[in-house]
Enzyme design. Sequence first.
Site, mmCIF file in Angstrom:
data_model
loop_
_atom_site.group_PDB
_atom_site.id
_atom_site.type_symbol
_atom_site.label_atom_id
_atom_site.label_comp_id
_atom_site.label_asym_id
_atom_site.label_seq_id
_atom_site.Cartn_x
_atom_site.Cartn_y
_atom_site.Cartn_z
ATOM 1 N N SER A 1 4.793 -10.072 9.650
ATOM 2 C CA SER A 1 4.712 -10.382 8.221
ATOM 3 C C SER A 1 5.413 -11.717 7.978
ATOM 4 C CB SER A 1 5.392 -9.256 7.426
ATOM 5 O OG SER A 1 5.374 -9.543 6.052
ATOM 6 N N LYS B 1 0.179 -11.383 8.822
ATOM 7 C CA LYS B 1 0.130 -10.998 7.400
ATOM 8 C C LYS B 1 0.924 -12.046 6.641
ATOM 9 C CE LYS B 1 2.724 -7.562 4.759
ATOM 10 N NZ LYS B 1 3.000 -6.139 4.591
ATOM 11 N N LYS C 1 2.518 -13.297 2.983
ATOM 12 C CA LYS C 1 2.893 -12.970 1.608
ATOM 13 C C LYS C 1 2.295 -14.023 0.680
ATOM 14 C CE LYS C 1 5.666 -9.442 2.381
ATOM 15 N NZ LYS C 1 5.457 -8.127 1.776
ATOM 16 N N ASP D 1 -0.468 -10.069 1.472
ATOM 17 C CA ASP D 1 0.279 -9.056 0.713
ATOM 18 C C ASP D 1 0.869 -9.705 -0.539
ATOM 19 O OD1 ASP D 1 1.793 -6.966 -0.226
ATOM 20 O OD2 ASP D 1 3.110 -6.818 1.528
ATOM 21 N N GLU E 1 -3.290 -6.651 0.269
ATOM 22 C CA GLU E 1 -2.338 -5.556 0.073
ATOM 23 C C GLU E 1 -1.695 -5.648 -1.303
ATOM 24 O OE1 GLU E 1 0.487 -5.510 3.257
ATOM 25 O OE2 GLU E 1 1.800 -4.039 2.299
ATOM 26 N N ASP F 1 0.090 -0.316 -1.009
ATOM 27 C CA ASP F 1 1.409 -0.132 -0.387
ATOM 28 C C ASP F 1 2.304 0.555 -1.427
ATOM 29 O OD1 ASP F 1 3.999 -0.386 0.571
ATOM 30 O OD2 ASP F 1 3.938 -2.535 0.920
ATOM 31 N N LYS G 1 4.044 3.763 4.934
ATOM 32 C CA LYS G 1 5.451 3.496 5.262
ATOM 33 C C LYS G 1 6.176 4.820 5.122
ATOM 34 C CE LYS G 1 5.877 -1.243 3.611
ATOM 35 N NZ LYS G 1 6.223 -2.067 2.436
ATOM 36 N N GLY H 1 6.232 -1.893 7.241
ATOM 37 C CA GLY H 1 7.620 -2.033 7.672
ATOM 38 C C GLY H 1 8.506 -2.373 6.495
HETATM 39 O O1 SMG Z 1 9.401 -4.823 8.483
HETATM 40 O O2 SMG Z 1 7.994 -6.292 9.187
HETATM 41 C C1 SMG Z 1 8.631 -5.742 8.289
HETATM 42 C C2 SMG Z 1 8.435 -6.221 6.864
HETATM 43 C C3 SMG Z 1 7.035 -6.087 6.437
HETATM 44 O O3 SMG Z 1 6.272 -7.381 4.624
HETATM 45 C C4 SMG Z 1 6.830 -6.391 4.970
HETATM 46 N N1 SMG Z 1 7.311 -5.482 4.086
HETATM 47 O O4 SMG Z 1 5.554 -5.113 1.025
HETATM 48 O O5 SMG Z 1 4.967 -4.678 3.013
HETATM 49 C C5 SMG Z 1 5.804 -5.099 2.228
HETATM 50 C C6 SMG Z 1 7.153 -5.618 2.668
HETATM 51 C C7 SMG Z 1 8.261 -4.904 1.977
HETATM 52 C C8 SMG Z 1 9.625 -5.428 2.256
HETATM 53 S S1 SMG Z 1 9.870 -6.979 1.589
HETATM 54 C C9 SMG Z 1 11.549 -7.282 1.613
HETATM 55 MG MG MG Z 2 3.493 -4.578 1.251
#
Ligand code: SMG
Ligand code: MG
Length: 383
Positions: free
Chosen positions: A150, A176, A178, A204, A229, A254, A278, A306
Amino acid sequence: MTAAPNNRSFWTLERVELRRIAMPLVAPFRTSFGSQTERDILLVRCELSAADGRRTEGWGECVALSDPSYSPEYVDGAQHVMIHHLLPRLVAGGPLEAADVAPRLAKLHGHPMAKGALEMAVLDAQLRAENRSFADFLGVTATRIPSGVSVGIHDTVDALLATVQGYLDDGYVRIKLKIEPGNDIEQVAAVRDLIGPDTPFQVDANTAYRRTDGAHLRQLDDYDLLLIEQPLPEHDIIGHARLAAEVATPICLDESLVSAAGTADAIELGACEIANIKPGRVGGYLEAVRIHDLCVAKGIPVWCGGMLETGIGRAANAVLAALPGFTLPGDISASTRFYAEDIVTEPIGISDGYVTVPTSPGLGFEIATTILDSATTATVQAL
Ligand code: SMG
Ligand code: MG
């Protein structure tokens, strides 16, 4: 002491210790809701005893962030609700095993992250007592899982591309990214150009868009993304269903998915074409398996999300993601993606883009006690 029908073994919760640890990130991680530079994580250590004198201990990890920005839960609140509401209710019910945790806490509303961490600690302890791996408990046969990474929002496209190139060099098989309004189409185009047409790629938004953004988000259809996402706010299930009809790229939920029942509704409404599972967000690994099973039955692809877990949650996620319905790579990266030093003896790593499914007794990790102690900022005897 309660008799154990159907080979269930019942455990008495003897002690529960809550630990807060500070884990600095190797680089800031920016999402549409904020930038993280450190994780403040709540761990649960439980000690159980059986009527025959056996004793065991296990660990759970609460995925709540420091503030209620990703979800309503936050780490201080999770600790409070565990001490004042969840643990008293769990203990009052008498001996238990992991499968009893969620039903016993069901009359207390919400707080799936806090509940999930308690169930996780009991499950870890129970499996260790049985000398049984989580992989065996779940019946998984895969020995490795593909590893996705991510990538946070960057200040410039050049900086973003340098980061993505680094992850490609590390071997990650899926990117992925953001996104948020103002940091989306241009960035996606640049990353797709860099990684080429064959590297799996998804985005995402962490709820950053609105129902009226359908035409804007439809531009993402040009970049052959696996999924978008959580584009809309968590409660906007109808909005996601409408967006799914407007945009060709599949819509994945999510934040919206906090239970199997809610996931079933979202699927039925056409709002959830792919599910991010998750365990911490849905109340634990057992509910995560139920969501997996539901999605398999409904033909909905799933992948494991995650929450920047330590080696505790990362190991358990790697086992869960080996279930057959997890047909898309998860956010299960190497521990080094986020942390210079992990609190377990064998942090999750990647080899040729894959993570090995842990098979040691319990959820699949051993605590590195000295490292854990130096990361600990507070310890509370909750029981
Ligand atoms: O653990 O690789 C990981 C993080 C993956 O992007 C990730 N998590 O919305 O999916 C999501 C985010 C939530 C945590 S953001 C601080
Ligand atoms: Mg997410």
